[in-house]
Design an enzyme around this catalytic site. Structure first.
Site, mmCIF file in Angstrom:
data_model
loop_
_atom_site.group_PDB
_atom_site.id
_atom_site.type_symbol
_atom_site.label_atom_id
_atom_site.label_comp_id
_atom_site.label_asym_id
_atom_site.label_seq_id
_atom_site.Cartn_x
_atom_site.Cartn_y
_atom_site.Cartn_z
ATOM 1 N N LYS A 2 13.491 -99.887 -84.489
ATOM 2 C CA LYS A 2 12.907 -101.224 -84.676
ATOM 3 C C LYS A 2 13.418 -102.125 -83.566
ATOM 4 O O LYS A 2 14.615 -102.403 -83.469
ATOM 5 C CB LYS A 2 13.282 -101.779 -86.049
ATOM 6 C CG LYS A 2 12.679 -103.135 -86.350
ATOM 7 C CD LYS A 2 13.059 -103.587 -87.758
ATOM 8 C CE LYS A 2 12.485 -104.947 -88.092
ATOM 9 N NZ LYS A 2 12.883 -105.377 -89.459
ATOM 10 N N LYS A 17 8.669 -99.332 -84.682
ATOM 11 C CA LYS A 17 8.124 -100.681 -84.887
ATOM 12 C C LYS A 17 8.587 -101.558 -83.740
ATOM 13 O O LYS A 17 9.783 -101.624 -83.474
ATOM 14 C CB LYS A 17 8.615 -101.236 -86.224
ATOM 15 C CG LYS A 17 8.121 -102.648 -86.529
ATOM 16 C CD LYS A 17 8.704 -103.168 -87.827
ATOM 17 C CE LYS A 17 8.165 -104.573 -88.122
ATOM 18 N NZ LYS A 17 8.769 -105.149 -89.341
#
Length: 333
Positions: A203, A256
């Protein structure tokens, strides 16, 4: 052999031939729809930076979930917007917290629908960070830093509360070191050995999250998240992050955002054999919506190409705010 013996256009001549030799396909079974749930009654509040996305109170949640299920979308991921915030994000691990209430309601109405619970503290803390904050003094100034190890206990409590409520998958998004190990141990100890962890393994500290932070009311009150989310410049580090989660017991890995990190998706797909999830995040969604509203692009064609690119890069599943639209387009090409 070379031209003219070899003519690559032969296999592109008709739609029928193109369909036969297509290498990558997108299915409704690849899609996961995010939902923002909140307290109150008769709430269906538009999120201004994310057209066609709403905050739903529990009394308005059923209609949304019914539509998702009717479209054949197999899974949702729940994000809670609480009415109470404090330093430790206690609403996240409250057994009657908003995500837990929504989970019980959805599973009672649609037991076949896979409910994924996002496990983080940022929406629930009064400071907006993904863990608890330790304040200390440096040169006469009060400095707040996220306490990694102290945060793990609260995140584990949240994961167990979500599993108790009926969540099928726990999806920790906090990026604390050791979070998969802590949550796996907590779930196992509580008797939820069979509940899988979909780890937000890679992330990035991305500018693409702006609309989500509006939606989740989770903008940090001081500083930023660069000390625990990944530097967008780094790719080899993604392997270390993912490998740590695999060793700690993750069942699925996630990248992400997705659109600017296709290379990372491919890297993880080539290196690990766990299911891989791409998060088509809020900024990616809002950019397309804004351009489509101006008539500059064909929304259906852009979204189809974008999600297909994520599949081609290696994603097995895609979390996307376009899930309902894409499911309808797949039904009516």
């Amino acid at each position: 052999m070379a031209f003219p013996t070899t003519r690559l256009r032969r296999l592109r001549k008709t739609a029928g031939i193109r369909n036969m030799v297509r290498e990558t396909s997108l299915s409704v079974h690849d899609l996961i729809m995010p939902i923002f749930v909140t307290h109150g009654t008769n709430v269906m509040e538009p999120i201004t930076s994310m057209p066609d996305v709403y905050h739903f109170s529990l009394d308005n949640l059923n209609d949304e979930v019914d539509r998702i299920a009717a479209l054949g979308i197999p899974a949702i991921i729940l994000f809670g917007v609480p009415d109470h915030k404090d330093a430790t994000g206690s609403s996240a691990y409250d057994h009657n917290g908003i995500v837990q209430q929504a989970t019980r309601q959805v599973k009672a109405r649609h037991p076949e629908l896979v409910v994924i619970a996002d496990t983080c503290l940022c929406q629930f803390t009064d400071h907006g960070h993904c863990g608890v904050v330790h304040v200390h003094e440096v040169n006469g100034h009060q400095i707040g830093e996220v306490d990694n190890d102290a945060s793990l206990a609260y995140l584990t409590q949240a994961a167990v509360a979500q599993a108790e409520a009926g969540a099928d998958i726990i999806a920790p998004s906090n990026m604390m070191d050791g979070f998969v190990h802590a949550i796996r141990a907590g779930l196992d100890e509580a008797g939820y050995q069979d509940v899988p962890i979909m780890s937000y393994s890679v992330k990035y500290a991305s500018a693409f999250y702006g609309p989500f932070r509006d939606a989740a009311h989770s903008t940090p009150q001081f500083g930023d998240r660069k000390a625990y989310q990944m530097d967008p410049a780094n790719v080899r580090e993604a392997l270390r992050e993912a490998e740590a989660d695999v060793v700690e017991g993750a069942d699925m890995l996630m990248v992400k955002p997705a659109l600017a990190y296709m290379d990372v998706l491919r890297l993880l797909k080539d290196q690990f054999d766990l299911p891989l999830v791409a998060y088509n995040v809020s900024g990616e969604y809002s950019m397309v919506k804004a351009a489509a509203a101006q008539g500059w692009i064909n929304e259906k064609e852009i979204v189809s190409e974008m999600l297909l690119g994520m599949k081609r890069a290696g994603a097995d599943l895609i979390i996307t705010y376009f899930a309902k639209d894409m499911a309808e387009w797949l039904q009516k090409p």
